[in-house]
Scaffold this motif. Sequence first.
Motif, mmCIF file in Angstrom:
data_model
loop_
_atom_site.group_PDB
_atom_site.id
_atom_site.type_symbol
_atom_site.label_atom_id
_atom_site.label_comp_id
_atom_site.label_asym_id
_atom_site.label_seq_id
_atom_site.Cartn_x
_atom_site.Cartn_y
_atom_site.Cartn_z
ATOM 1 N N GLN A 106 -52.427 -64.969 -64.316
ATOM 2 C CA GLN A 106 -50.755 -65.432 -63.889
ATOM 3 C C GLN A 106 -50.214 -64.154 -65.589
ATOM 4 O OE1 GLN A 106 -50.028 -68.795 -66.935
ATOM 5 N NE2 GLN A 106 -51.094 -67.871 -68.759
ATOM 6 N N MET A 107 -49.083 -63.830 -65.244
ATOM 7 C CA MET A 107 -48.709 -62.444 -65.318
ATOM 8 C C MET A 107 -47.839 -62.744 -66.480
ATOM 9 S SD MET A 107 -49.944 -59.588 -66.396
ATOM 10 C CE MET A 107 -51.356 -59.582 -65.509
ATOM 11 N N LEU A 108 -47.547 -62.349 -67.517
ATOM 12 C CA LEU A 108 -45.943 -62.358 -68.354
ATOM 13 C C LEU A 108 -45.928 -61.089 -67.654
ATOM 14 C CD1 LEU A 108 -46.600 -64.630 -71.406
ATOM 15 C CD2 LEU A 108 -45.856 -64.927 -69.523
ATOM 16 N N ASP A 109 -44.645 -60.615 -68.890
ATOM 17 C CA ASP A 109 -43.744 -58.787 -68.910
ATOM 18 C C ASP A 109 -44.274 -58.262 -70.193
ATOM 19 O OD1 ASP A 109 -42.956 -59.790 -66.301
ATOM 20 O OD2 ASP A 109 -40.260 -59.872 -66.782
ATOM 21 N N ALA A 110 -43.972 -57.236 -70.313
ATOM 22 C CA ALA A 110 -44.078 -56.711 -71.905
ATOM 23 C C ALA A 110 -42.990 -55.454 -71.336
ATOM 24 C CB ALA A 110 -45.112 -56.299 -72.325
ATOM 25 N N PHE A 111 -42.738 -54.607 -72.818
ATOM 26 C CA PHE A 111 -41.849 -53.326 -72.469
ATOM 27 C C PHE A 111 -42.678 -52.383 -73.306
ATOM 28 C CE2 PHE A 111 -37.757 -56.506 -73.726
ATOM 29 C CZ PHE A 111 -37.450 -56.514 -72.150
ATOM 30 N N ILE A 112 -42.346 -51.061 -72.581
ATOM 31 C CA ILE A 112 -42.871 -49.793 -72.868
ATOM 32 C C ILE A 112 -41.440 -49.285 -73.979
ATOM 33 C CG2 ILE A 112 -43.113 -47.413 -72.734
ATOM 34 C CD1 ILE A 112 -44.422 -48.232 -69.533
ATOM 35 N N VAL A 113 -42.263 -49.119 -74.849
ATOM 36 C CA VAL A 113 -40.866 -47.998 -75.979
ATOM 37 C C VAL A 113 -41.154 -47.856 -76.496
ATOM 38 C CG1 VAL A 113 -39.837 -50.748 -76.130
ATOM 39 C CG2 VAL A 113 -41.241 -50.294 -78.099
ATOM 40 N N ARG A 114 -40.548 -46.553 -77.857
ATOM 41 C CA ARG A 114 -40.855 -45.367 -78.560
ATOM 42 C C ARG A 114 -41.531 -46.681 -79.288
ATOM 43 N NH1 ARG A 114 -35.629 -44.306 -77.857
ATOM 44 N NH2 ARG A 114 -35.604 -42.678 -76.302
ATOM 45 N N LYS A 115 -42.881 -45.483 -80.008
ATOM 46 C CA LYS A 115 -43.250 -46.082 -81.202
ATOM 47 C C LYS A 115 -42.713 -46.117 -82.374
ATOM 48 C CE LYS A 115 -47.533 -45.050 -80.479
ATOM 49 N NZ LYS A 115 -49.148 -45.795 -80.769
ATOM 50 N N GLY A 116 -42.788 -48.147 -82.396
ATOM 51 C CA GLY A 116 -42.353 -48.440 -83.758
ATOM 52 C C GLY A 116 -41.375 -49.807 -83.195
ATOM 53 N N ALA B 83 -34.926 -42.978 -71.028
ATOM 54 C CA ALA B 83 -34.783 -44.226 -70.982
ATOM 55 C C ALA B 83 -34.831 -45.384 -73.010
ATOM 56 C CB ALA B 83 -35.820 -44.976 -70.280
ATOM 57 N N ASP B 84 -34.511 -46.395 -72.909
ATOM 58 C CA ASP B 84 -34.957 -47.094 -74.588
ATOM 59 C C ASP B 84 -36.281 -47.655 -74.037
ATOM 60 O OD1 ASP B 84 -33.248 -45.468 -76.465
ATOM 61 O OD2 ASP B 84 -31.961 -47.054 -75.721
ATOM 62 N N VAL B 85 -36.165 -48.240 -73.106
ATOM 63 C CA VAL B 85 -37.779 -49.329 -73.337
ATOM 64 C C VAL B 85 -37.578 -49.349 -71.170
ATOM 65 C CG1 VAL B 85 -35.887 -51.295 -71.980
ATOM 66 C CG2 VAL B 85 -37.876 -51.749 -72.789
ATOM 67 N N PHE B 86 -38.739 -49.837 -71.098
ATOM 68 C CA PHE B 86 -39.007 -49.574 -69.533
ATOM 69 C C PHE B 86 -39.916 -51.101 -69.532
ATOM 70 C CE2 PHE B 86 -42.559 -49.990 -66.704
ATOM 71 C CZ PHE B 86 -41.920 -49.370 -65.037
ATOM 72 N N SER B 87 -39.428 -51.788 -68.580
ATOM 73 C CA SER B 87 -40.193 -53.473 -68.464
ATOM 74 C C SER B 87 -41.392 -53.165 -66.632
ATOM 75 C CB SER B 87 -39.316 -54.172 -67.994
ATOM 76 O OG SER B 87 -39.287 -55.445 -68.133
ATOM 77 N N THR C 57 -45.453 -55.669 -65.680
ATOM 78 C CA THR C 57 -45.680 -56.315 -65.659
ATOM 79 C C THR C 57 -47.021 -56.097 -67.141
ATOM 80 O OG1 THR C 57 -47.722 -55.934 -65.325
ATOM 81 C CG2 THR C 57 -46.139 -57.373 -63.563
ATOM 82 N N ALA C 58 -47.123 -57.382 -68.492
ATOM 83 C CA ALA C 58 -47.978 -57.263 -69.723
ATOM 84 C C ALA C 58 -49.387 -56.493 -69.409
ATOM 85 C CB ALA C 58 -48.446 -58.517 -70.054
ATOM 86 N N LEU C 59 -49.886 -56.078 -68.450
ATOM 87 C CA LEU C 59 -51.322 -55.563 -67.797
ATOM 88 C C LEU C 59 -51.335 -54.102 -68.061
ATOM 89 C CD1 LEU C 59 -54.017 -56.683 -66.151
ATOM 90 C CD2 LEU C 59 -53.340 -54.333 -65.844
ATOM 91 N N THR C 60 -50.339 -54.338 -66.907
ATOM 92 C CA THR C 60 -49.587 -52.769 -66.116
ATOM 93 C C THR C 60 -48.775 -52.014 -67.843
ATOM 94 O OG1 THR C 60 -47.618 -53.106 -65.004
ATOM 95 C CG2 THR C 60 -49.884 -52.781 -63.958
ATOM 96 N N VAL C 61 -48.406 -52.484 -68.202
ATOM 97 C CA VAL C 61 -47.944 -51.795 -69.540
ATOM 98 C C VAL C 61 -48.785 -51.722 -70.704
ATOM 99 C CG1 VAL C 61 -45.977 -52.138 -71.399
ATOM 100 C CG2 VAL C 61 -45.269 -52.782 -69.321
ATOM 101 N N ARG C 62 -49.609 -52.484 -71.012
ATOM 102 C CA ARG C 62 -50.093 -51.853 -71.942
ATOM 103 C C ARG C 62 -51.522 -51.213 -71.453
ATOM 104 N NH1 ARG C 62 -52.055 -58.070 -71.116
ATOM 105 N NH2 ARG C 62 -53.947 -58.228 -70.447
ATOM 106 N N GLU C 63 -51.685 -50.994 -70.416
ATOM 107 C CA GLU C 63 -52.708 -49.860 -69.489
ATOM 108 C C GLU C 63 -51.941 -48.887 -69.928
ATOM 109 O OE1 GLU C 63 -56.412 -50.352 -69.057
ATOM 110 O OE2 GLU C 63 -55.852 -52.506 -70.242
ATOM 111 N N VAL C 64 -51.311 -48.489 -69.877
ATOM 112 C CA VAL C 64 -50.276 -47.079 -69.240
ATOM 113 C C VAL C 64 -50.298 -46.580 -70.601
ATOM 114 C CG1 VAL C 64 -47.926 -47.510 -69.230
ATOM 115 C CG2 VAL C 64 -48.645 -45.948 -67.674
ATOM 116 N N VAL C 65 -49.793 -47.021 -71.528
ATOM 117 C CA VAL C 65 -49.254 -46.286 -73.245
ATOM 118 C C VAL C 65 -50.921 -46.473 -74.393
ATOM 119 C CG1 VAL C 65 -47.460 -48.175 -72.877
ATOM 120 C CG2 VAL C 65 -49.938 -49.222 -74.087
#
Length: 304
Positions: free
Chosen positions: A144-154, A212-216, A218-226
């Motif tokens: 199963q998968m949730l979403d997450a965002f890439i944002v600037r530090k902090g 962009a302020d935010v990129f949306s 999947t939680a998995l791909t977002v946490r891996e790429v950052v």
Amino acid sequence: MAPPHRHSRHGVHTNGPSRRSLLAGVAALGALGAAGCSRVASASTVKGGDLLRRLRAQGVVRLGIAGEIPFGYIDKNGDLTGEAPELARVIFKRLGVDRVQPVPTEFGSLIPGLNSQQFDVVAAGMYVNPDRCAQVIFADPDYQMLDAFIVRKGNPKGLHNYQDIVAKKAKFATGTGYAEIQYAIDAGYKQSDILIVPDQVAGLNAVEAGRADVFSGTALTVREVVKKSSKAEATKAFAPIVDGKRHVDGGAFAFRPTETNLRDAFNVELRKLKKSGELFRILKPFGFTEAEMTDLTAKELCGG
């Protein structure tokens, strides 16, 4: 996926633009796969299909993949890997089929390719949704998968969900064909204002560069790429709101509608792997966590 999207894992339209960008070398490998095996035999008149019997006789099953890490892709050594192909190896071995063969294609071509018998099964982490359930049959989800965002530090704008993006008038980006497009629109974001980029790497670049302020995603791909970024971070995973309710996506293998016998046999082995904990051990090297293991069923996600 309640609205017609992905998958993410993920496409906003089932046969629309690819969410999964192909990796270098995949196209060439697709040609090799096509040359190495003749077209899949025409559908059987046996009730529930006899594809499993034919696959056992052939000793190989052809997997439709879409070249997206970590779901199904060709690695730098030219080998097939990803959560879906590795899981396919285990399950089909248990079903008496010793070998898997990749057939790379664009994500939007997976369902048409399956139904035109270019390969035997979709092994691409495809999200289960009602639109797709009208065209193929799914095994139960293996994650199963949730979403997450890439944002600037902090996370300076305090962006934690799609409603925050709208309320704070943040510059929003997501990927081509991503389900997150519709999630943002449902939250009130203007579609014409969405920055569409090819994938999560391009999304990270957009946030780091201030486009962009935010990129949306999947939680998995977002946490891996950052992981290697010094300028950006991933937010905590969350469930988007669809029709007023929290929505959780699930990815699964897809089969032709006539092949219920193969789908059912696949599900039996999948349930054994879930119960023993082996499923998590197979998926963990690709970045999946225990939170992404699931007891969701295809029937639930198909709306049945």
